[in-house]
Design a protein around this motif. Structure first.
Motif, PDB file in Angstrom:
ATOM      1  N   VAL A 107       0.869  -1.170   0.000  1.00 58.63           N
ATOM      2  CA  VAL A 107       0.000   0.000   0.000  1.00 58.63           C
ATOM      3  C   VAL A 107       0.909   1.224   0.000  1.00 58.63           C
ATOM      4  O   VAL A 107       1.869   1.276   0.770  1.00 58.63           O
ATOM      5  CB  VAL A 107      -0.914   0.027   1.251  1.00 58.63           C
ATOM      6  CG1 VAL A 107      -1.725   1.306   1.301  1.00 58.63           C
ATOM      7  CG2 VAL A 107      -1.810  -1.195   1.289  1.00 58.63           C
ATOM      8  N   GLY A 109       1.099   5.595   0.051  1.00 58.93           N
ATOM      9  CA  GLY A 109       0.430   6.852   0.308  1.00 58.93           C
ATOM     10  C   GLY A 109       1.443   7.968   0.238  1.00 58.93           C
ATOM     11  O   GLY A 109       2.621   7.745  -0.019  1.00 58.93           O
ATOM     12  N   SER A 114      -0.789  10.476  -4.143  1.00 60.19           N
ATOM     13  CA  SER A 114      -2.156  11.003  -4.055  1.00 60.19           C
ATOM     14  C   SER A 114      -2.563  11.699  -5.346  1.00 60.19           C
ATOM     15  O   SER A 114      -3.741  11.707  -5.719  1.00 60.19           O
ATOM     16  CB  SER A 114      -2.280  11.988  -2.897  1.00 60.19           C
ATOM     17  OG  SER A 114      -2.217  11.312  -1.663  1.00 60.19           O
ATOM     18  N   VAL A 128      -3.449   5.053  -1.216  1.00 62.62           N
ATOM     19  CA  VAL A 128      -4.273   5.884  -0.350  1.00 62.62           C
ATOM     20  C   VAL A 128      -4.073   7.312  -0.829  1.00 62.62           C
ATOM     21  O   VAL A 128      -2.973   7.843  -0.785  1.00 62.62           O
ATOM     22  CB  VAL A 128      -3.872   5.748   1.130  1.00 62.62           C
ATOM     23  CG1 VAL A 128      -4.716   6.675   1.989  1.00 62.62           C
ATOM     24  CG2 VAL A 128      -4.008   4.305   1.587  1.00 62.62           C
ATOM     25  N   GLY A 132      -4.835   9.181   5.135  1.00 56.89           N
ATOM     26  CA  GLY A 132      -5.345   7.827   5.240  1.00 56.89           C
ATOM     27  C   GLY A 132      -5.471   7.253   6.635  1.00 56.89           C
ATOM     28  O   GLY A 132      -5.846   6.100   6.790  1.00 56.89           O
ATOM     29  N   LEU A 135      -8.604   5.555   7.412  1.00 57.60           N
ATOM     30  CA  LEU A 135      -8.831   4.368   6.586  1.00 57.60           C
ATOM     31  C   LEU A 135      -7.987   3.167   7.001  1.00 57.60           C
ATOM     32  O   LEU A 135      -8.233   2.056   6.561  1.00 57.60           O
ATOM     33  CB  LEU A 135      -8.513   4.697   5.123  1.00 57.60           C
ATOM     34  CG  LEU A 135      -9.324   5.807   4.487  1.00 57.60           C
ATOM     35  CD1 LEU A 135      -8.729   6.182   3.145  1.00 57.60           C
ATOM     36  CD2 LEU A 135     -10.769   5.394   4.343  1.00 57.60           C
ATOM     37  N   TRP A 136      -6.968   3.390   7.803  1.00 53.50           N
ATOM     38  CA  TRP A 136      -5.992   2.351   8.120  1.00 53.50           C
ATOM     39  C   TRP A 136      -6.629   1.071   8.683  1.00 53.50           C
ATOM     40  O   TRP A 136      -6.320  -0.020   8.206  1.00 53.50           O
ATOM     41  CB  TRP A 136      -4.923   2.915   9.051  1.00 53.50           C
ATOM     42  CG  TRP A 136      -3.781   1.994   9.340  1.00 53.50           C
ATOM     43  CD1 TRP A 136      -3.388   1.544  10.566  1.00 53.50           C
ATOM     44  CD2 TRP A 136      -2.857   1.409   8.406  1.00 53.50           C
ATOM     45  NE1 TRP A 136      -2.289   0.748  10.455  1.00 53.50           N
ATOM     46  CE2 TRP A 136      -1.939   0.637   9.139  1.00 53.50           C
ATOM     47  CE3 TRP A 136      -2.727   1.477   7.024  1.00 53.50           C
ATOM     48  CZ2 TRP A 136      -0.909  -0.076   8.535  1.00 53.50           C
ATOM     49  CZ3 TRP A 136      -1.691   0.763   6.415  1.00 53.50           C
ATOM     50  CH2 TRP A 136      -0.799   0.003   7.175  1.00 53.50           C
ATOM     51  N   ILE A 139      -8.161  -0.789   5.821  1.00 50.30           N
ATOM     52  CA  ILE A 139      -7.137  -1.367   4.944  1.00 50.30           C
ATOM     53  C   ILE A 139      -6.608  -2.667   5.551  1.00 50.30           C
ATOM     54  O   ILE A 139      -6.477  -3.676   4.859  1.00 50.30           O
ATOM     55  CB  ILE A 139      -5.999  -0.362   4.694  1.00 50.30           C
ATOM     56  CG1 ILE A 139      -6.515   0.802   3.841  1.00 50.30           C
ATOM     57  CG2 ILE A 139      -4.790  -1.033   4.028  1.00 50.30           C
ATOM     58  CD1 ILE A 139      -5.582   1.990   3.755  1.00 50.30           C
ATOM     59  N   TYR A 152      -8.009   3.919  -2.079  1.00 52.96           N
ATOM     60  CA  TYR A 152      -8.723   4.340  -0.870  1.00 52.96           C
ATOM     61  C   TYR A 152      -8.667   5.864  -0.848  1.00 52.96           C
ATOM     62  O   TYR A 152      -7.588   6.440  -0.899  1.00 52.96           O
ATOM     63  CB  TYR A 152      -8.066   3.768   0.387  1.00 52.96           C
ATOM     64  CG  TYR A 152      -8.212   2.265   0.498  1.00 52.96           C
ATOM     65  CD1 TYR A 152      -9.242   1.699   1.231  1.00 52.96           C
ATOM     66  CD2 TYR A 152      -7.313   1.414  -0.142  1.00 52.96           C
ATOM     67  CE1 TYR A 152      -9.383   0.323   1.325  1.00 52.96           C
ATOM     68  CE2 TYR A 152      -7.443   0.040  -0.053  1.00 52.96           C
ATOM     69  CZ  TYR A 152      -8.476  -0.499   0.677  1.00 52.96           C
ATOM     70  OH  TYR A 152      -8.605  -1.871   0.773  1.00 52.96           O
ATOM     71  N   GLY A 154      -8.828   9.062   1.048  1.00 48.12           N
ATOM     72  CA  GLY A 154      -8.757   9.659   2.369  1.00 48.12           C
ATOM     73  C   GLY A 154      -9.324  11.071   2.318  1.00 48.12           C
ATOM     74  O   GLY A 154      -9.713  11.572   1.264  1.00 48.12           O
TER      75      GLY A 154
END
Length: 159
Positions: A107, A109, A114, A128, A132, A135-136, A139, A152, A154
């Motif tokens: 993953v 980020g 972004s 992400v 994020g 969202l963690w 995930i 995802y 955020g």
């Protein structure tokens, strides 16, 4: 803009199995100047300690800042999360490619990915976009359920 992502796995994780997670801040990498090139500044990164702090027990989290120590990803790693800036994204992609070749989901980020989601998805399993932290937990649950989404979204925290 559909993106097809295929995740290679060594084994099914199972929903209740604790994950072995590596959180990585890549060093600045410039192939023209070699690996010894030092960035002109290094700011402490708050994202990785925050993710580690909000990771629910009994998951195991290890933070690796390549500006401080050498990166080692053991074979029993279940997830690698990488945060990047534009200055270190190429090294982040290199790490992601190596992990995915070993069957470890990645993953990514950070500010660069972004805005460059499609570029990043060529190297990782999920991106992400935006902040994020909220969202963690989702995930991690998706990784355990073998249901990692490609993107995802955020948000931005408002104070």
């Amino acid at each position: 803009m559909p993106v097809v992502v295929q995740i290679k796995r060594r084994k099914k994780l199972g929903q209740h199995r604790p994950l072995n997670i590596r959180l990585v801040l890549p060093r600045y990498y410039n192939p023209e100047k070699g690996q010894q090139h030092k960035p002109f500044m290094i700011f402490p990164n708050i994202v990785l300690p925050t993710l580690a702090a909000i990771t629910p027990a009994p998951h195991k989290v290890t933070i690796v800042d390549e500006n401080v120590e050498e990166l080692h990803i053991p074979d029993d790693t279940d997830l690698v999360a990488i945060t990047t800036y534009t200055r270190n994204v190429q090294r982040g992609y290199q790490i992601a490619d190596e992990c995915r070749a070993r069957g470890i989901p990645v993953v990514m980020g950070g500010i660069h990915v972004s805005f460059m989601i499609e570029e990043a998805l060529q190297h990782c399993d999920a991106v992400v976009s935006g902040e994020g932290e909220a969202l963690w937990p989702q995930i991690l649950e998706d990784v355990q359920n073998d249901d990692l989404k490609p993107v995802y979204q955020g948000g931005i925290r408002r104070i």
